[in-house]
Design a protein around this motif. Structure first.
Motif, mmCIF file in Angstrom:
data_model
loop_
_atom_site.group_PDB
_atom_site.id
_atom_site.type_symbol
_atom_site.label_atom_id
_atom_site.label_comp_id
_atom_site.label_asym_id
_atom_site.label_seq_id
_atom_site.Cartn_x
_atom_site.Cartn_y
_atom_site.Cartn_z
ATOM 1 N N GLY A 138 -2.819 6.312 -6.988
ATOM 2 C CA GLY A 138 -2.420 5.085 -6.313
ATOM 3 C C GLY A 138 -3.598 4.344 -5.708
ATOM 4 N N ALA A 139 -4.544 5.086 -5.158
ATOM 5 C CA ALA A 139 -5.705 4.454 -4.531
ATOM 6 C C ALA A 139 -6.514 3.665 -5.566
ATOM 7 C CB ALA A 139 -6.574 5.519 -3.863
ATOM 8 N N ILE A 140 -6.630 4.223 -6.760
ATOM 9 C CA ILE A 140 -7.367 3.516 -7.820
ATOM 10 C C ILE A 140 -6.605 2.255 -8.230
ATOM 11 C CG2 ILE A 140 -8.070 3.710 -10.244
ATOM 12 C CD1 ILE A 140 -8.921 6.575 -9.613
ATOM 13 N N CYS A 141 -5.288 2.361 -8.317
ATOM 14 C CA CYS A 141 -4.478 1.184 -8.662
ATOM 15 C C CYS A 141 -4.546 0.123 -7.561
ATOM 16 C CB CYS A 141 -3.032 1.602 -8.909
ATOM 17 S SG CYS A 141 -2.823 2.588 -10.401
ATOM 18 N N LEU A 142 -4.552 0.558 -6.300
ATOM 19 C CA LEU A 142 -4.651 -0.405 -5.196
ATOM 20 C C LEU A 142 -5.929 -1.224 -5.302
ATOM 21 C CD1 LEU A 142 -3.308 1.823 -2.275
ATOM 22 C CD2 LEU A 142 -2.349 -0.385 -2.966
ATOM 23 N N GLN A 143 -7.025 -0.582 -5.697
ATOM 24 C CA GLN A 143 -8.289 -1.312 -5.868
ATOM 25 C C GLN A 143 -8.192 -2.295 -7.037
ATOM 26 O OE1 GLN A 143 -11.611 1.455 -6.039
ATOM 27 N NE2 GLN A 143 -10.889 2.597 -4.243
ATOM 28 N N TYR A 144 -7.551 -1.832 -8.104
ATOM 29 C CA TYR A 144 -7.353 -2.683 -9.282
ATOM 30 C C TYR A 144 -6.549 -3.930 -8.904
ATOM 31 C CZ TYR A 144 -5.428 -3.966 -13.897
ATOM 32 O OH TYR A 144 -5.045 -4.633 -15.040
ATOM 33 N N LEU A 145 -5.480 -3.708 -8.128
ATOM 34 C CA LEU A 145 -4.606 -4.823 -7.744
ATOM 35 C C LEU A 145 -5.311 -5.771 -6.769
ATOM 36 C CD1 LEU A 145 -1.250 -2.878 -7.272
ATOM 37 C CD2 LEU A 145 -1.908 -4.331 -9.207
ATOM 38 N N ALA A 146 -6.061 -5.204 -5.832
ATOM 39 C CA ALA A 146 -6.729 -6.049 -4.829
ATOM 40 C C ALA A 146 -7.684 -7.025 -5.507
ATOM 41 C CB ALA A 146 -7.471 -5.168 -3.826
ATOM 42 N N ARG A 147 -8.345 -6.569 -6.573
ATOM 43 C CA ARG A 147 -9.249 -7.477 -7.308
ATOM 44 C C ARG A 147 -8.478 -8.605 -7.973
ATOM 45 N NH1 ARG A 147 -12.000 -2.703 -8.403
ATOM 46 N NH2 ARG A 147 -10.894 -2.360 -10.334
ATOM 47 N N ARG A 148 -7.174 -8.448 -8.118
ATOM 48 C CA ARG A 148 -6.326 -9.496 -8.708
ATOM 49 C C ARG A 148 -5.481 -10.216 -7.649
ATOM 50 N NH1 ARG A 148 -8.164 -5.965 -11.792
ATOM 51 N NH2 ARG A 148 -8.485 -6.317 -14.024
ATOM 52 N N GLY A 149 -5.829 -10.005 -6.370
ATOM 53 C CA GLY A 149 -5.139 -10.732 -5.305
ATOM 54 C C GLY A 149 -3.781 -10.166 -4.940
ATOM 55 N N ILE A 150 -3.518 -8.941 -5.364
ATOM 56 C CA ILE A 150 -2.226 -8.309 -5.060
ATOM 57 C C ILE A 150 -2.455 -7.219 -4.015
ATOM 58 C CG2 ILE A 150 -0.313 -6.955 -6.021
ATOM 59 C CD1 ILE A 150 -0.933 -8.366 -8.731
ATOM 60 N N TYR A 151 -1.696 -7.271 -2.928
ATOM 61 C CA TYR A 151 -1.877 -6.321 -1.817
ATOM 62 C C TYR A 151 -0.562 -5.652 -1.464
ATOM 63 C CZ TYR A 151 -6.210 -8.877 -1.548
ATOM 64 O OH TYR A 151 -7.403 -9.447 -1.874
ATOM 65 N N ILE A 152 -0.683 -4.407 -0.998
ATOM 66 C CA ILE A 152 0.498 -3.600 -0.709
ATOM 67 C C ILE A 152 0.373 -2.985 0.674
ATOM 68 C CG2 ILE A 152 1.784 -1.516 -1.403
ATOM 69 C CD1 ILE A 152 0.999 -2.119 -4.278
ATOM 70 N N GLY A 153 1.457 -3.022 1.437
ATOM 71 C CA GLY A 153 1.460 -2.380 2.740
ATOM 72 C C GLY A 153 2.822 -1.800 3.047
ATOM 73 N N ALA A 154 2.838 -0.801 3.927
ATOM 74 C CA ALA A 154 4.097 -0.159 4.301
ATOM 75 C C ALA A 154 4.074 0.148 5.786
ATOM 76 C CB ALA A 154 4.288 1.126 3.497
ATOM 77 N N HIS A 155 5.252 0.195 6.357
ATOM 78 C CA HIS A 155 5.344 0.641 7.758
ATOM 79 C C HIS A 155 6.592 1.502 7.920
ATOM 80 C CE1 HIS A 155 8.631 -2.115 9.264
ATOM 81 N NE2 HIS A 155 8.330 -2.678 8.109
ATOM 82 N N ILE A 156 6.616 2.251 9.014
ATOM 83 C CA ILE A 156 7.774 3.077 9.322
ATOM 84 C C ILE A 156 8.868 2.155 9.833
ATOM 85 C CG2 ILE A 156 8.631 5.036 10.658
ATOM 86 C CD1 ILE A 156 5.693 5.913 11.026
ATOM 87 N N ALA A 157 9.922 1.986 9.069
ATOM 88 C CA ALA A 157 10.968 1.029 9.448
ATOM 89 C C ALA A 157 12.001 1.660 10.367
ATOM 90 C CB ALA A 157 11.651 0.489 8.189
ATOM 91 N N GLN A 158 12.122 2.979 10.276
ATOM 92 C CA GLN A 158 13.134 3.651 11.085
ATOM 93 C C GLN A 158 12.824 5.146 11.164
ATOM 94 O OE1 GLN A 158 17.142 2.894 9.717
ATOM 95 N NE2 GLN A 158 18.048 4.523 10.964
ATOM 96 N N ILE A 159 12.997 5.716 12.365
ATOM 97 C CA ILE A 159 12.987 7.179 12.555
ATOM 98 C C ILE A 159 14.229 7.485 13.373
ATOM 99 C CG2 ILE A 159 11.862 9.140 13.714
ATOM 100 C CD1 ILE A 159 10.186 8.272 11.393
ATOM 101 N N ALA A 160 15.047 8.358 12.868
ATOM 102 C CA ALA A 160 16.325 8.648 13.527
ATOM 103 C C ALA A 160 17.026 7.308 13.797
ATOM 104 C CB ALA A 160 16.113 9.480 14.789
ATOM 105 N N ASP A 161 17.395 7.033 15.046
ATOM 106 C CA ASP A 161 18.137 5.803 15.350
ATOM 107 C C ASP A 161 17.230 4.654 15.791
ATOM 108 O OD1 ASP A 161 17.584 7.483 17.573
ATOM 109 O OD2 ASP A 161 18.813 6.148 18.812
ATOM 110 N N VAL A 162 15.916 4.865 15.801
ATOM 111 C CA VAL A 162 14.998 3.828 16.283
ATOM 112 C C VAL A 162 14.480 2.987 15.107
ATOM 113 C CG1 VAL A 162 12.927 3.340 17.610
ATOM 114 C CG2 VAL A 162 14.236 5.444 18.055
ATOM 115 N N LYS A 163 14.658 1.678 15.239
ATOM 116 C CA LYS A 163 14.225 0.808 14.144
ATOM 117 C C LYS A 163 13.028 -0.042 14.556
ATOM 118 C CE LYS A 163 18.653 0.437 11.789
ATOM 119 N NZ LYS A 163 19.644 -0.428 11.136
#
Lengths: 362, 362, 362, 362
Positions: A138-163
């Motif tokens: 995935g890290a190699i693909c992320l570099q490939y995509l970044a050179r083409r202006g494509i970026y990816i990010g994630a965050h913790i949307a929920q843990i137990a009942d906390v959003k």
């Protein structure tokens, strides 16, 4: 077993949790692409355990060794192969479990499917440990995509009942991802983050675990990526995400919440962007995908993770030899919540899938 | 475009909403299997519109014509091909939309991807109409599975904010499915059903639409079906379900609710069934699948459907030729809620996927 | 590059001639199959060089190391992975060739396709050395097939202008293969064998090489194996055989000689075997395959091998940097004829292909 | 049965010799490509029977009807589907053969594989008639390739013992193909052609048939097309060519004759073309392909065809019901030699395969 996925870019994951090495093979990745291996290692460290009180104390340096496909920091056209040597195995922790399947692990169905000789110490090939080589790819693909202006990010949307707050589905950007990647605990709303940490520590102190949800966004995608209907963008992403251990649900855009909406709310009206004259939508309930192809708006997906099945609390199981009910106490070191460490895995899987689709549409 | 899916059993869907015919081709289905074509037609009628006030008034007899592969009510080993002649096309309803993409339809990304010549009348190949041939294939697979003791049923789990009871994930049975299939509006809890109908009729009267959720269960599965991890049971089912138009989310067992649970709640303890001495779990939060292979417990999956994008209410869009914002009024006859008609489609898709996996493991 | 083939049984070959290790991964091979690793090693020694004056003097112990998938001499269901450490690399022999493509090697087209960074020392991933891991996989398949009464054998059918007798296409048997495998130079007609050896040694003494033909037979096959037409038995075998380096032709049964025959000669009349009452053919010009599926008669195929392209004689090439014609003198140690060492490779490839087809039809 | 092949461009052939219609589906062909349907029909006429004394007298207009994918003579991105209505079926000719397998037809193994219900009148799906829809797909690919400077031609290289001249492997050009396509009997050397015709007519007069060889050339290919080793250029072409009924052998360049050659003869020395400064080879024994990727020189392949198995002469077979040997007299109208009509089929198959590879490398 077959652990290969992808069409133009084929990823094969190999090895077992407590074997000598685990590895990854990338077939079909283009030649002459730069690879920053230090950045790859930094990405792998985001997944590595032992960094904080929310994860297992098992330490794994997870330093990948490249066998082929990269020469002088450039891909050379050969298949890219990398291995990671396992360390710190405590396989005696598992020997007592040989005939007592752990609830919500693959032990029992795998025993029925493959027979007694299958090595399931530490989960064997089913182990979450196998997501380390996935992160390499995935890290190699992320570099490939970044050179083409494509970026990816994630965050913790929920843990137990906390959003956490959700990504702004229209405006989310590379800058948002950069900000998230700097945080030790990856949430948009820090107050929610503190509460999430409390939930995890509380579960740990009770010998228990908690589940959660990760939200992933991809920005910079072209319009029309993917194949209509079957084997389309959502099908590929969902199929690959369900290959991440512990994922039990995937949705796109408003997803399950779309059930609650009227068409007049959910439909994303078209407009012309006054800044660049491009066509875009005013809202993005579709999560960047209609008819299984991209709309050009941010791709938004969520993945639900079940609570870590390995818990210290006593559980009921059956001894497969005597067919008697037994009390099971799982030893070993486990994550009270897999979600924080799964964040880079989701980014990696999104990057791999998008790269594969870009290569197919090229 | 490619509209083929499956590995051992390859399904190809062909045709367009307003062409002369649509069709299906099943490659790899075994020879010498009985096919009750009357039961196939009865199954197709469950999907057919025009039966009640909750669906479009477009009438389609949807009578399939078998071209090859079935002789004297038995499969003969050749690929099974069937076509359904389209009728009742109102393609002039769509001509005015040629350069004005309908919100939340594939019109715009498909135009960008394929260019102007693509025929998108009635949604073209993206149309929900293409689920009719899918049901033909699914009906044949359902018969194949029933002969092996595997049964599939679905119910409307949610419309707008109204929720039906859920399947009993441990005890759900063929008898439950038989009871559901006799009901004109397919819910477990009739009171919830009445409220759902109110929501649909209300949306229709306002020129609007609503979304919903379908829950599907499969009983009688062997232990160990599927491939570990990538391309496993959940991956295949999810990939295929996201091929059903309007599906925006898929989860298994407790799914997104697993995020709310502790490991000690979610883990399914093993026990020995006192009746038959077989190993099963006391609960089934996993939805019958761990490590991407079946546990032998009922398979439970949910699919979220967005509200029908074609609504009578005025919407905003852009004229692709002039790049000006325009008000769009979609004519034609549309379902105020696609969920009731999608029920047999989900059963068909589950049947096709399970059949493919059984053929692979054979 | 992608070096994976097969449908149910996926074989991946990895590594490069002058890297640290080469390897093979077998995905989809069944669990609980016995593996005699000593027999596997003995099979690999048949391919290993340095045993006689007809092959290169490069010594390779070719001892495979199993990483996963085999425990206590039984397959355990995990993917089977094995590596072979390279030794005895003389990579400085190749440095001078970096910009001077060797005639009839892949150097030039690979340079154009992948660019300058591709490591082509010793042929890189194109090297015949990569057939060693192929033989590992083939040896395991041969054991699998033998337990099901299916046997495979090959002999040198032609070297230069000298032809061996052909297999008796009707009566060829396991006993014939056993007899062949005991011979140091694998021919049916020993007199022809002596002449072949003369041709090879003569070529070697002149700094040249010779080509040849191998005939392979498979006995014990069921009737009806394979898929009709496209992707059928002949298609799969041919595709895989053309993956063996230096193969330039493949035919089945009478093959190219069928062009010379009348239908009344070539057609294989059916008869009932008086011994067992089974249906078979009086002749076997079809080579055991009609309509791309097996007839139950011995499968007969021939593969033509070009002369080893690496020869000591001076050749003409072009310096890719200066675009000037240059005289090329290839150093290093090479086989004057690849055919004797390719025998086990052809048996391995036939075994892999047949195993894959059996798993598909299971 | 599965009758789909190709990776990026998937071709599916459907129907049976004596059913109502046969057809072809092309998935993955690019949008916005011009299609000259008159040229397509002209190409199909080259395959159609009844034009001369060398083929069956069965008349088939073979006029394809396009169902989807082409609008206003341009591909629109949807899958291209076309059907050809069957006419002139004489299925009663075949009824007496229901339990008496015709030698060298697929009747017997297909019966064993699929059972009694399989419809094998006229060969069913195995019939050479199914090459008509293949030619439809091939004709569209030929137009696609021609726009990219890639041209394909074939000639009858051998009938019985009479051989035509071979293509000049270095200089063969579009002009050679144009000249061949104007000839009613497609050979380079007209004297050889006359002798070939004599062989065919003689066989016909004796109720017999003859085999032959076709040589195909492709010019204008880029350097580096294909995948190294497995699933490479030769593997794909060979696999697809063995899907043409009656093909029993395939070789490339010098092919089986390479066995007779020394390395110093067979190796193709590199040179710089004085006209355009490009690198090419002085000879082309490799047939334009080394290491499974193109060299940029003309691609040369030969396919061996067995004699037509349907002959008027009395043959021996077995009655599958009584298990008694019987004399078989095949009625119906058959080609005394399939080779002349197979010429466009080989051009079509080469065009389809090359197009698929170009789309993959794009």
């Amino acid at each position: 077993m077959q652990s290969t996925f992808g069409k133009m870019l084929k990823i094969t994951i190999s090895g077992e949790s407590h074997g000598e090495q685990i590895g990854v093979r990338m077939q079909g990745f283009p030649a002459n692409e730069a690879v920053d291996l230090q950045a790859v290692e930094a990405f792998l460290r985001r997944r590595a355990p032992g960094n904080d009180p929310f994860s297992t104390t098992r330490k794994e340096p997870d330093k990948p060794e490249v066998l082929s496909g990269i020469a002088n920091d450039v891909t050379d056209g050969a298949a890219i192969e990398a291995i990671i040597h396992n360390q710190n195995q405590h396989s005696n922790d598992y020997e007592s479990l040989r005939f007592i399947p752990r609830p919500s692990h693959a032990d029992y169905p795998a025993r029925v499917k493959y027979g007694e000789s299958l090595d399931l110490r530490g989960g064997g090939h089913f182990s979450g440990r196998l997501t380390a080589p996935l992160c390499f790819a995935g890290a190699i693909c992320l570099q490939y995509l970044a050179r083409r202006g494509i970026y990816i990010g994630a965050h913790i949307a929920q843990i137990a009942d906390v959003k956490d707050d959700r990504f702004d589905a229209v405006k989310v950007s590379k800058e948002d991802f950069d900000a998230l990647h700097k945080k030790p605990f990856c949430v948009i709303n820090s107050k929610a983050g503190t509460q999430m940490q409390t939930r995890i520590l509380q579960a740990r102190s009770e010998g228990d675990s908690v589940g959660g949800v990760i939200e992933v966004a991809v920005v910079g995608l072209p319009v029309g990526l993917g194949t209509p209907l079957y084997d389309g963008l959502e099908s590929r992403l969902a199929a690959n995400f369900f290959g991440i251990p512990a994922v039990k649900g995937v949705d796109f855009g408003s997803g399950f919440d779309a059930a609650l909406m009227r068409g007049s709310q959910h439909n994303d009206a078209y407009t012309v962007d006054p800044e660049n004259g491009e066509i875009r939508t005013l809202t993005n309930h579709a999560g960047g995908c209609v008819g299984a192809i991209t709309t050009g708006m941010p791709l938004i997906l969520r993945a639900a993770f079940k609570p870590t099945p390995s818990i210290a609390k006593t559980q009921l199981s059956v001894d497969l030899q005597t067919k008697e009910t037994v009390e099971l106490n799982i030893k070993g070191r486990h994550d009270p919540c897999i979600v924080p460490r799964a964040l880079p895995v989701t980014e990696a899987m999104a990057a791999i899938t998008i790269t594969d689709l870009l290569l197919e549409d090229a």
